[in-house]
Design an enzyme around this catalytic site. Structure first.
Site, PDB file in Angstrom:
ATOM      1  N   ASN A  13       1.342  -1.953   3.108  1.00 17.51           N
ATOM      2  CA  ASN A  13       1.481  -3.208   3.380  1.00 17.51           C
ATOM      3  C   ASN A  13       2.889  -3.643   3.088  1.00 17.51           C
ATOM      4  O   ASN A  13       3.234  -3.735   1.960  1.00 17.51           O
ATOM      5  CB  ASN A  13       0.501  -3.905   2.705  1.00 17.51           C
ATOM      6  CG  ASN A  13       0.808  -5.690   2.996  1.00 17.51           C
ATOM      7  OD1 ASN A  13       1.190  -5.882   3.849  1.00 17.51           O
ATOM      8  ND2 ASN A  13      -0.132  -6.310   2.083  1.00 17.51           N
ATOM      9  N   TRP A  14       3.692  -3.585   4.228  1.00 16.03           N
ATOM     10  CA  TRP A  14       5.180  -3.745   3.887  1.00 16.03           C
ATOM     11  C   TRP A  14       5.157  -5.361   3.570  1.00 16.03           C
ATOM     12  O   TRP A  14       6.444  -5.666   3.490  1.00 16.03           O
ATOM     13  CB  TRP A  14       6.057  -3.199   5.076  1.00 16.03           C
ATOM     14  CG  TRP A  14       5.883  -1.967   5.329  1.00 16.03           C
ATOM     15  CD1 TRP A  14       5.138  -0.932   4.592  1.00 16.03           C
ATOM     16  CD2 TRP A  14       6.576  -0.969   6.263  1.00 16.03           C
ATOM     17  NE1 TRP A  14       5.336   0.497   5.181  1.00 16.03           N
ATOM     18  CE2 TRP A  14       6.218   0.258   6.191  1.00 16.03           C
ATOM     19  CE3 TRP A  14       7.348  -1.459   7.180  1.00 16.03           C
ATOM     20  CZ2 TRP A  14       6.629   1.275   6.942  1.00 16.03           C
ATOM     21  CZ3 TRP A  14       8.134  -0.345   7.951  1.00 16.03           C
ATOM     22  CH2 TRP A  14       7.627   0.967   7.895  1.00 16.03           C
ATOM     23  N   LYS A  15       4.359  -6.018   3.801  1.00 17.31           N
ATOM     24  CA  LYS A  15       4.625  -7.778   3.680  1.00 17.31           C
ATOM     25  C   LYS A  15       5.782  -8.084   4.374  1.00 17.31           C
ATOM     26  O   LYS A  15       6.183  -7.770   5.549  1.00 17.31           O
ATOM     27  CB  LYS A  15       4.540  -8.039   1.970  1.00 17.31           C
ATOM     28  CG  LYS A  15       3.605  -7.445   1.406  1.00 17.31           C
ATOM     29  CD  LYS A  15       3.279  -7.776  -0.036  1.00 17.31           C
ATOM     30  CE  LYS A  15       2.200  -7.164  -0.613  1.00 17.31           C
ATOM     31  NZ  LYS A  15       1.744  -7.498  -2.072  1.00 17.31           N
ATOM     32  N   HIS A 100      -5.976 -10.964   3.329  1.00 16.34           N
ATOM     33  CA  HIS A 100      -5.157 -10.587   2.141  1.00 16.34           C
ATOM     34  C   HIS A 100      -4.928 -11.714   1.149  1.00 16.34           C
ATOM     35  O   HIS A 100      -4.903 -12.855   1.682  1.00 16.34           O
ATOM     36  CB  HIS A 100      -3.777 -10.210   2.452  1.00 16.34           C
ATOM     37  CG  HIS A 100      -2.968  -9.461   1.520  1.00 16.34           C
ATOM     38  ND1 HIS A 100      -2.079 -10.167   0.549  1.00 16.34           N
ATOM     39  CD2 HIS A 100      -2.915  -8.161   1.221  1.00 16.34           C
ATOM     40  CE1 HIS A 100      -1.739  -9.593  -0.411  1.00 16.34           C
ATOM     41  NE2 HIS A 100      -2.079  -8.248   0.030  1.00 16.34           N
ATOM     42  N   GLU A 102      -2.624 -12.901  -0.346  1.00 14.23           N
ATOM     43  CA  GLU A 102      -1.439 -13.917  -0.259  1.00 14.23           C
ATOM     44  C   GLU A 102      -1.573 -14.733   0.916  1.00 14.23           C
ATOM     45  O   GLU A 102      -1.142 -15.981   1.165  1.00 14.23           O
ATOM     46  CB  GLU A 102      -0.168 -13.090  -0.097  1.00 14.23           C
ATOM     47  CG  GLU A 102       0.269 -12.293  -1.339  1.00 14.23           C
ATOM     48  CD  GLU A 102       0.869 -11.125  -1.055  1.00 14.23           C
ATOM     49  OE1 GLU A 102       1.552 -10.716  -0.114  1.00 14.23           O
ATOM     50  OE2 GLU A 102       1.034 -10.466  -2.207  1.00 14.23           O
ATOM     51  N   GLU A 172      -8.906  -5.670  -3.807  1.00 11.75           N
ATOM     52  CA  GLU A 172      -7.528  -5.817  -4.535  1.00 11.75           C
ATOM     53  C   GLU A 172      -7.542  -7.151  -5.440  1.00 11.75           C
ATOM     54  O   GLU A 172      -7.541  -8.169  -5.105  1.00 11.75           O
ATOM     55  CB  GLU A 172      -6.424  -6.449  -3.425  1.00 11.75           C
ATOM     56  CG  GLU A 172      -6.316  -5.221  -2.209  1.00 11.75           C
ATOM     57  CD  GLU A 172      -4.743  -5.359  -1.761  1.00 11.75           C
ATOM     58  OE1 GLU A 172      -4.174  -4.588  -1.348  1.00 11.75           O
ATOM     59  OE2 GLU A 172      -4.567  -6.553  -1.251  1.00 11.75           O
ATOM     60  N   GLY A 178       1.370  -6.752  -7.057  1.00 11.57           N
ATOM     61  CA  GLY A 178       2.662  -6.981  -7.279  1.00 11.57           C
ATOM     62  C   GLY A 178       3.044  -7.276  -8.622  1.00 11.57           C
ATOM     63  O   GLY A 178       4.180  -7.903  -9.225  1.00 11.57           O
ATOM     64  N   SER A 219      -0.768  -2.897  -7.282  1.00  7.44           N
ATOM     65  CA  SER A 219       0.137  -2.098  -8.274  1.00  7.44           C
ATOM     66  C   SER A 219      -0.080  -0.381  -7.982  1.00  7.44           C
ATOM     67  O   SER A 219      -0.115   0.197  -9.137  1.00  7.44           O
ATOM     68  CB  SER A 219       0.203  -2.647  -9.642  1.00  7.44           C
ATOM     69  OG  SER A 219       0.912  -3.753  -9.435  1.00  7.44           O
ATOM     70  N   GLY A 240       1.260  -1.897  -1.370  1.00  9.58           N
ATOM     71  CA  GLY A 240       2.599  -2.922  -1.226  1.00  9.58           C
ATOM     72  C   GLY A 240       3.694  -2.288  -1.516  1.00  9.58           C
ATOM     73  O   GLY A 240       4.309  -1.424  -0.866  1.00  9.58           O
ATOM     74  N   GLY A 241       4.476  -2.713  -2.929  1.00  4.29           N
ATOM     75  CA  GLY A 241       5.658  -2.263  -3.290  1.00  4.29           C
ATOM     76  C   GLY A 241       5.975  -0.711  -2.992  1.00  4.29           C
ATOM     77  O   GLY A 241       7.035  -0.371  -2.589  1.00  4.29           O
TER      78      GLY A 241
HETATM   79  P1  PGA Z   1       1.164  -3.972  -4.532  1.00  5.51           P
HETATM   80  O1  PGA Z   1       0.371  -4.944  -3.373  1.00  5.51           O
HETATM   81  O2  PGA Z   1       0.742  -2.607  -4.233  1.00  5.51           O
HETATM   82  O3  PGA Z   1       2.734  -4.383  -4.305  1.00  5.51           O
HETATM   83  O4  PGA Z   1       0.484  -4.618  -5.521  1.00  5.51           O
HETATM   84  C1  PGA Z   1      -0.721  -4.623  -2.907  1.00  5.51           C
HETATM   85  C2  PGA Z   1      -0.979  -5.354  -1.562  1.00  5.51           C
HETATM   86  O5  PGA Z   1      -0.898  -6.792  -1.643  1.00  5.51           O
HETATM   87  O6  PGA Z   1      -1.725  -5.238  -0.623  1.00  5.51           O
END
Ligand code: PGA
Length: 267
Positions: A13-15, A100, A102, A172, A178, A219, A240-241
């Site tokens: 997930n590159w956000k 998600h 967010e 999640e 994050g 994470s 994500g990251g």
């Molecule tokens: P993260 O994000 O790996 O940076 O914690 C995961 C996500 O939001 O899907």
């Protein structure tokens, strides 16, 4: 026993990151880094909308799939700023992240809007990756299980069994996203199993719920992926990251390659 197996899926997930050139380079590096590897998981890259076409182009002819990070439930119309399912299909996306945290926290996504989007995505042949998970406050108040059950129940509201088996879920925990605070692997596996057992309520043949892949996200990194992916219940990761750098994402994919494929018994 059935010979049906749940897929292992590693999704990035590159956000809201990457310009088109960077996106194309990252996708190309991942395609090159996975070429010829055995026992590859399903790899799904979810760039921002603006990069979908270049990532699709970079992934062409490879096993790498492309997904979006959100989708509206309508096909077209006066909905400024929204992107419709046929538009994603038109770009070459085959997956879409829905609900998600967010989106739930900052953009008003709810347990009412999620099922509409899930249904619309399915209607257009897109595979939804449905995100569920509790806030820190909810975990501290021992509300993890009811919150997750409610989110899962809402997401499949109104869907047929045939539709539900096409879904992918991602557990999640919001406090782990994050933050560098990964959920302990046994606990992540427990909640992942809870997602699947909650789905059983929607099936006549309860074993069919065993076919739905459930990922972990929050994470996940090259350091902790091996332990998380060693849990039978966890079918992969939504990352994500650690999906933004080719080397690290490839390391996670390598761990997934070592995972045995599980048979979903009797389904
Ligand atoms: P993260 O994000 O790996 O940076 O914690 C995961 C996500 O939001 O899907």
């Amino acid at each position: 026993m059935s010979d049906k197996v749940r897929k292992t899926i590693i999704a990035g997930n590159w956000k809201m990151n990457k310009l088109r050139k960077e996106a194309s380079e990252l996708a190309s590096a991942l395609v090159a880094g996975t070429k010829g590897k055995e026992n590859l998981p399903e790899i799904v890259l979810c760039p921002p909308f603006t990069c979908l076409d270049v990532v699709v182009a970079a992934a062409k002819g490879s096993q790498v799939k492309v997904g979006a990070q959100n989708v509206d439930h309508r096909d077209s119309g006066a909905f400024t700023g929204e992107v419709a399912p046929p538009m994603l299909v038109d770009c070459g996306a085959t997956y879409v992240i829905i609900g998600h945290s967010e989106r739930r926290q900052f953009f008003g996504e709810t347990n009412q809007s999620v099922p509409l989007r899930v249904k619309a995505a399915l209607n257009h042949g897109l595979t939804p990756i449905v995100c569920v998970g509790e806030l820190l406050d909810e975990r501290e108040n021992e509300l993890t299980d009811p919150v997750v059950k409610r989110q899962v129940g809402a997401a499949v509201n109104g869907l047929t069994e045939e539709e539900i088996v096409k879904l992918v879920f991602a557990y999640e925990p919001v406090w782990a996203i994050g933050t560098g605070k990964v959920c302990e692997s046994k606990e992540a596996a427990r909640v992942v199993a809870l997602v699947r057992s909650t789905l059983k309520a929607s099936f006549q043949n309860k074993d069919k719920a065993e076919l739905v892949p459930v990922l972990y996200g929050g994470s996940m990194s090259a350091k902790n992926a091996e332990e998380l992916l060693a849990q039978d219940e966890i079918d992969g990761g939504l990352i994500g990251g650690a999906s933004l750098k080719a080397d690290e994402f490839l390391e996670i994919i390598n761990h997934a390659c070592k995972r045995p494929r599980l048979s979903a018994a009797k389904a």
